[in-house]
Each structure stands twice: as C-alpha cells, then as structure tokens.
Design a protein around this motif. Structure first.
Motif, short mmCIF file in Angstrom:
data_model
loop_
_atom_site.label_atom_id
_atom_site.label_comp_id
_atom_site.label_asym_id
_atom_site.label_seq_id
_atom_site.Cartn_x
_atom_site.Cartn_y
_atom_site.Cartn_z
N PRO A 162 0.81 -1.23 0.00
CA PRO A 162 0.00 0.00 0.00
C PRO A 162 0.85 1.28 0.00
O PRO A 162 0.45 2.28 -0.60
CB PRO A 162 -0.85 -0.12 1.27
N ASN A 163 2.01 1.23 0.65
CA ASN A 163 2.89 2.40 0.64
C ASN A 163 3.44 2.67 -0.76
O ASN A 163 3.50 3.82 -1.21
CB ASN A 163 4.05 2.21 1.62
N SER A 164 3.83 1.61 -1.46
CA SER A 164 4.33 1.77 -2.83
C SER A 164 3.24 2.29 -3.75
O SER A 164 3.48 3.16 -4.59
CB SER A 164 4.87 0.44 -3.36
N LEU A 165 2.04 1.77 -3.58
CA LEU A 165 0.91 2.22 -4.38
C LEU A 165 0.61 3.69 -4.10
O LEU A 165 0.33 4.47 -5.02
CB LEU A 165 -0.31 1.34 -4.12
N ALA A 166 0.70 4.09 -2.85
CA ALA A 166 0.48 5.50 -2.49
C ALA A 166 1.54 6.38 -3.14
O ALA A 166 1.22 7.47 -3.64
CB ALA A 166 0.51 5.67 -0.98
N GLU A 167 2.78 5.92 -3.17
CA GLU A 167 3.85 6.67 -3.84
C GLU A 167 3.54 6.86 -5.32
O GLU A 167 3.77 7.94 -5.88
CB GLU A 167 5.19 5.96 -3.67
N ALA A 208 2.94 10.38 -7.21
CA ALA A 208 3.75 10.73 -8.38
C ALA A 208 2.88 11.13 -9.56
O ALA A 208 3.16 12.12 -10.24
CB ALA A 208 4.65 9.55 -8.75
N ILE A 209 1.80 10.39 -9.77
CA ILE A 209 0.89 10.71 -10.87
C ILE A 209 0.20 12.05 -10.61
O ILE A 209 0.13 12.90 -11.49
CB ILE A 209 -0.12 9.57 -11.10
N ALA A 210 -0.28 12.24 -9.40
CA ALA A 210 -0.98 13.48 -9.05
C ALA A 210 -0.08 14.70 -9.22
O ALA A 210 -0.55 15.78 -9.60
CB ALA A 210 -1.51 13.41 -7.62
N LEU A 226 7.51 8.35 -10.22
CA LEU A 226 6.67 7.29 -10.79
C LEU A 226 7.54 6.13 -11.26
O LEU A 226 7.26 4.96 -10.94
CB LEU A 226 5.83 7.82 -11.96
N GLU A 227 8.60 6.44 -11.98
CA GLU A 227 9.49 5.39 -12.48
C GLU A 227 10.05 4.55 -11.33
O GLU A 227 10.01 3.31 -11.35
CB GLU A 227 10.64 6.02 -13.26
N THR A 228 10.55 5.22 -10.31
CA THR A 228 11.17 4.53 -9.18
C THR A 228 10.17 3.70 -8.38
O THR A 228 10.42 2.54 -8.06
CB THR A 228 11.87 5.55 -8.26
N SER A 229 9.04 4.30 -8.06
CA SER A 229 8.03 3.61 -7.26
C SER A 229 7.43 2.42 -8.00
O SER A 229 7.23 1.35 -7.41
CB SER A 229 6.92 4.58 -6.86
N ALA A 230 7.16 2.60 -9.28
CA ALA A 230 6.59 1.50 -10.07
C ALA A 230 7.60 0.37 -10.22
O ALA A 230 7.25 -0.81 -10.16
CB ALA A 230 6.15 2.02 -11.43
N HIS A 231 8.87 0.72 -10.38
CA HIS A 231 9.93 -0.29 -10.49
C HIS A 231 10.00 -1.14 -9.22
O HIS A 231 10.09 -2.37 -9.28
CB HIS A 231 11.27 0.38 -10.77
N ASP A 255 -5.35 -0.43 -13.89
CA ASP A 255 -4.97 -1.82 -14.13
C ASP A 255 -4.11 -2.36 -12.99
O ASP A 255 -4.28 -3.50 -12.54
CB ASP A 255 -4.21 -1.95 -15.45
N LEU A 256 -3.19 -1.53 -12.51
CA LEU A 256 -2.33 -1.94 -11.39
C LEU A 256 -3.17 -2.18 -10.14
O LEU A 256 -2.98 -3.19 -9.45
CB LEU A 256 -1.27 -0.87 -11.13
N GLU A 257 -4.08 -1.28 -9.85
CA GLU A 257 -4.93 -1.44 -8.68
C GLU A 257 -5.75 -2.72 -8.77
O GLU A 257 -5.90 -3.44 -7.77
CB GLU A 257 -5.84 -0.23 -8.52
#
Length: 118
Positions: free
Chosen positions: A38-43, A47-49, A56-61, A100-102
């Motif tokens: 959940p913390n990574s998803l929040a990041e 990032a998107i907001a 975004l790149e780092t958190s998604a990776h 899609d990720l969610e």
C-alpha cells in the motif's frame, strides 16, 4: 446459475520455486508484501498526481519487483507500463495503467490473504 472463480493472480508454483519450495518462507514474504505494497501504491498515486515522472518510475519499479516474486502478471505488467511512462516522461495515460495496477494488486491481495490462511 454458474459463477466463475476469479482468475488467480498468484502463480503459486512459480512463487514456491522462487523460495526453494519453502512454504513458510513464501508466507513470510506474502505477509511482508501485504504490509508494504500500500505504501508503494500510495507513492505511485502521489507521483501521478504531481506529474513527478522520476518518482513514478522509481516507485513503479520497486512495486514491479515485489509483485514479480508471486508471478502476478497483471500487477507486474501494469507496474512496468507505469515505470516506462515515468522513464519516458509520458504521464498522459498513467491513470489507465494505475487502474490496471490497482485491479491486479486487489487480485493478488485476495490470493495472498488466502495463502496466509492455509
């Protein structure tokens, strides 16, 4: 009336192979993932907001790597799309990839929770 079981996001055989067949270790990793993702998803959402492509790149990776341990193809593919969008600084379709990720993470959450109850 027939009801279909939702497709599993967890590739149990793959995940077990990744931990050398150790069921208890797999459960430990699953519990850690359920606590941390959940913390990574929040990041990613932040990032998107904020149109922060690097974040975004780092958190998604990071999330992609964690989900990959479970063979969670939908979550991994969606996180990869977001990572690539961040790297390319193309944030325009990130909302679709985030949905899609969610969805993929919700499926994985369900499957890992069930795994922990075994």
């Amino acid at each position: 009336m027939t009801s279909q079981m939702p497709e599993s996001a967890l590739d149990r055989a793959y995940a077990l192979q990744r931990v050398g067949g150790d069921e208890e270790l797999l459960k430990e990793i699953a519990a850690i993932f359920l606590e941390d993702y959940p913390n990574s998803l929040a990041e990613i959402r932040i990032a998107i907001a904020n149109s922060d492509a690097r974040r975004l790149e780092t958190s998604a990776h990071t999330l992609k790597g964690s989900a990959a341990n479970f063979g969670a193809r939908v979550a991994v593919d969606s996180a990869l799309r977001l990572e690539q969008m961040g790297r390319a600084r193309l944030m325009g379709q990130s909302a679709d990839a985030l949905r899609d990720l969610e969805d993929g993470l919700a499926q994985l959450h369900r499957d890992l929770t069930a795994l922990l109850q075994l």
